[in-house]
Design a protein around this motif. Structure first.
Motif, mmCIF file in Angstrom:
data_model
loop_
_atom_site.group_PDB
_atom_site.id
_atom_site.type_symbol
_atom_site.label_atom_id
_atom_site.label_comp_id
_atom_site.label_asym_id
_atom_site.label_seq_id
_atom_site.Cartn_x
_atom_site.Cartn_y
_atom_site.Cartn_z
ATOM 1 N N ASN A 55 1.379 6.352 9.895
ATOM 2 C CA ASN A 55 2.226 6.826 10.993
ATOM 3 C C ASN A 55 1.383 7.397 12.125
ATOM 4 O OD1 ASN A 55 4.744 6.156 10.059
ATOM 5 N ND2 ASN A 55 5.268 8.200 9.320
ATOM 6 N N PHE A 56 0.418 8.233 11.787
ATOM 7 C CA PHE A 56 -0.423 8.834 12.819
ATOM 8 C C PHE A 56 -1.238 7.754 13.526
ATOM 9 C CE2 PHE A 56 -4.022 10.841 14.744
ATOM 10 C CZ PHE A 56 -3.533 12.040 15.228
ATOM 11 N N ALA A 57 -1.847 6.862 12.762
ATOM 12 C CA ALA A 57 -2.694 5.827 13.357
ATOM 13 C C ALA A 57 -1.910 4.949 14.322
ATOM 14 C CB ALA A 57 -3.323 4.980 12.251
ATOM 15 N N GLU A 58 -0.695 4.577 13.936
ATOM 16 C CA GLU A 58 0.118 3.704 14.786
ATOM 17 C C GLU A 58 0.570 4.410 16.063
ATOM 18 O OE1 GLU A 58 2.344 0.392 12.138
ATOM 19 O OE2 GLU A 58 3.114 2.419 11.877
ATOM 20 N N VAL A 79 1.370 6.432 4.185
ATOM 21 C CA VAL A 79 2.068 5.862 5.336
ATOM 22 C C VAL A 79 2.895 6.939 6.031
ATOM 23 C CG1 VAL A 79 3.719 4.116 6.100
ATOM 24 C CG2 VAL A 79 2.116 3.581 4.261
ATOM 25 N N ASP A 80 3.993 7.351 5.414
ATOM 26 C CA ASP A 80 4.856 8.409 5.932
ATOM 27 C C ASP A 80 4.598 9.660 5.100
ATOM 28 O OD1 ASP A 80 7.252 10.162 6.046
ATOM 29 O OD2 ASP A 80 8.040 8.598 7.360
ATOM 30 N N THR A 87 3.119 3.190 -3.721
ATOM 31 C CA THR A 87 2.500 1.960 -3.224
ATOM 32 C C THR A 87 1.912 2.110 -1.820
ATOM 33 O OG1 THR A 87 4.669 1.244 -2.407
ATOM 34 C CG2 THR A 87 4.014 0.504 -4.610
ATOM 35 N N ASP A 88 1.988 3.292 -1.241
ATOM 36 C CA ASP A 88 1.532 3.477 0.142
ATOM 37 C C ASP A 88 0.041 3.239 0.318
ATOM 38 O OD1 ASP A 88 4.032 4.013 1.093
ATOM 39 O OD2 ASP A 88 3.759 6.184 1.263
ATOM 40 N N PHE A 89 -0.728 3.420 -0.751
ATOM 41 C CA PHE A 89 -2.181 3.274 -0.618
ATOM 42 C C PHE A 89 -2.554 1.885 -0.118
ATOM 43 C CE2 PHE A 89 -0.998 2.406 -5.016
ATOM 44 C CZ PHE A 89 -1.564 1.161 -5.241
ATOM 45 N N GLU A 90 -1.802 0.861 -0.509
ATOM 46 C CA GLU A 90 -2.113 -0.501 -0.083
ATOM 47 C C GLU A 90 -1.670 -0.744 1.361
ATOM 48 O OE1 GLU A 90 -1.872 -5.056 -1.789
ATOM 49 O OE2 GLU A 90 -0.623 -3.505 -2.701
ATOM 50 N N ARG A 91 -0.454 -0.342 1.675
ATOM 51 C CA ARG A 91 0.073 -0.575 3.029
ATOM 52 C C ARG A 91 -0.684 0.260 4.062
ATOM 53 N NH1 ARG A 91 5.376 1.356 5.396
ATOM 54 N NH2 ARG A 91 5.594 0.196 7.330
ATOM 55 N N SER A 92 -1.023 1.499 3.725
ATOM 56 C CA SER A 92 -1.740 2.337 4.684
ATOM 57 C C SER A 92 -3.117 1.766 4.980
ATOM 58 C CB SER A 92 -1.858 3.773 4.169
ATOM 59 O OG SER A 92 -2.636 3.852 2.999
ATOM 60 N N LYS A 93 -3.752 1.198 3.979
ATOM 61 C CA LYS A 93 -5.066 0.580 4.177
ATOM 62 C C LYS A 93 -4.961 -0.584 5.162
ATOM 63 C CE LYS A 93 -9.105 -0.682 1.351
ATOM 64 N NZ LYS A 93 -9.675 -1.800 2.082
ATOM 65 N N THR A 105 -12.608 2.845 2.831
ATOM 66 C CA THR A 105 -13.030 2.888 1.429
ATOM 67 C C THR A 105 -12.503 4.089 0.659
ATOM 68 O OG1 THR A 105 -15.083 4.055 1.995
ATOM 69 C CG2 THR A 105 -15.158 1.641 1.978
ATOM 70 N N GLY A 106 -11.815 5.024 1.335
ATOM 71 C CA GLY A 106 -11.363 6.233 0.654
ATOM 72 C C GLY A 106 -9.889 6.500 0.830
ATOM 73 N N TYR A 107 -9.318 7.247 -0.130
ATOM 74 C CA TYR A 107 -7.882 7.521 -0.113
ATOM 75 C C TYR A 107 -7.597 8.944 -0.579
ATOM 76 C CZ TYR A 107 -2.860 6.868 -0.637
ATOM 77 O OH TYR A 107 -1.497 6.978 -0.491
ATOM 78 N N ARG A 108 -6.564 9.542 0.025
ATOM 79 C CA ARG A 108 -5.996 10.810 -0.448
ATOM 80 C C ARG A 108 -4.487 10.721 -0.312
ATOM 81 N NH1 ARG A 108 -8.542 15.623 2.320
ATOM 82 N NH2 ARG A 108 -10.045 15.516 0.597
ATOM 83 N N GLN A 109 -3.785 10.927 -1.400
ATOM 84 C CA GLN A 109 -2.328 10.842 -1.393
ATOM 85 C C GLN A 109 -1.732 12.089 -0.720
ATOM 86 O OE1 GLN A 109 -0.447 8.445 -1.786
ATOM 87 N NE2 GLN A 109 1.154 8.622 -3.332
ATOM 88 N N PRO A 110 -0.687 11.929 0.108
ATOM 89 C CA PRO A 110 -0.034 13.092 0.698
ATOM 90 C C PRO A 110 0.346 14.122 -0.355
ATOM 91 C CG PRO A 110 0.797 11.095 1.727
ATOM 92 C CD PRO A 110 -0.087 10.658 0.586
#
Length: 260
Positions: A55-58, A79-80, A87-93, A105-110
């Motif tokens: 959301n922020f990136a867009e 994502v939101d 499943t947001d980890f895939e769509r946000s990437k 290459t890195g992820y942090r869940q809300p």
């Protein structure tokens, strides 16, 4: 080594308290806060890792470009932010990579919710930083998890730093409410024990929440927000630099561990 990070997300705190608050309003707060963060980092010539929601990136591609142009790492943060999904980890990437033109290459869940590491690896992440191994009732009650980095299902886990004793958390809320001297002392103790320090903040902390009672934010969050938090971040960075600690990105940390 200092692994400084920021969860760059649309401000949704008022929504958690039942306030009708739009994405546009939340973006305004977070954009202002992110710019202040970037100014502090640039003034101190240090780099950090920015975990960004789709959301922020867009909605703020220019800010994303400044993050990259200033030499920081961009990672994903769902994502939101208000309605995280497993499943947001895939769509946000996909979204963040498209907007920024990089490989993430890195992820942090809300809200530091848990994720499935095997799925994290499947879509191409090298590390996951979705764990606060603290002694706090609720989602941060993680006494049985390792306190420092470890590997699970082929993905490096980089937990937020907590004290060796009692697992007291040294994340954003601690810097808001503890005397700075006490917080700095705890950080130095972690560095002496672990050799590195991991912490995270949010852009909306650098917005003056004290002037907005309509947000219905708790006092412990409003305390030392805005310019007070800008100064606290600046003081923390300067203290760490005086003690000759080096600031690195999370991706660089993974490289260093793998090279040993």
């Amino acid at each position: 080594m200092i692994l400084l990070s920021f969860d760059i997300e649309e401000f949704d705190g008022p929504r958690e308290h039942g306030v009708d608050y739009s994405l546009e309003e939340g973006m305004k707060v977070s954009i202002e806060g992110t710019e202040l963060i970037l100014d502090v980092l640039k003034a101190n010539d240090v780099r950090a890792t920015f975990f960004c929601t789709a959301n922020f990136a867009e909605n703020a591609p220019d800010v994303m470009m400044r993050i990259l142009d200033d030499g920081h790492e961009v990672a994903c943060h769902g994502v939101d932010h208000f309605e995280p999904k497993e499943t947001d980890f895939e769509r946000s990437k996909e979204i963040v990579e498209r907007i920024c033109g990089i490989t993430v290459t890195g992820y942090r869940q809300p809200r530091m919710f848990s994720v499935v590491e095997s799925e994290i690896k499947r879509v191409g992440y090298r590390y996951n930083s979705s764990l606060n191994p603290a002694f706090i009732p609720g989602r941060y009650m993680n006494l049985k998890t390792p306190r420092t980095w470890f590997v699970k299902d082929g993905v490096m886990q980089i937990p937020a730093s907590v004290t060796p004793w009692f697992r007291f958390p040294l994340f954003w809320l601690s810097l808001h409410n503890l005397p700075e001297s006490v917080y700095h002392w705890m950080v130095r103790r972690v560095l002496k024990k672990d050799g590195y320090f991991v912490t995270y903040f949010h852009p909306w902390e650098f917005y003056d929440l004290k002037d907005h009672p309509e947000f219905k934010m708790q006092y412990i969050i409003r305390k030392n927000s805005g310019q007070d938090m800008v100064k606290r971040l600046d003081n923390l960075i300067m203290m760490l630099k005086r003690n000759n600690h080096r600031f690195i990105t999370y991706n660089e940390f993974v490289d260093m561990v793998n090279d040993k």
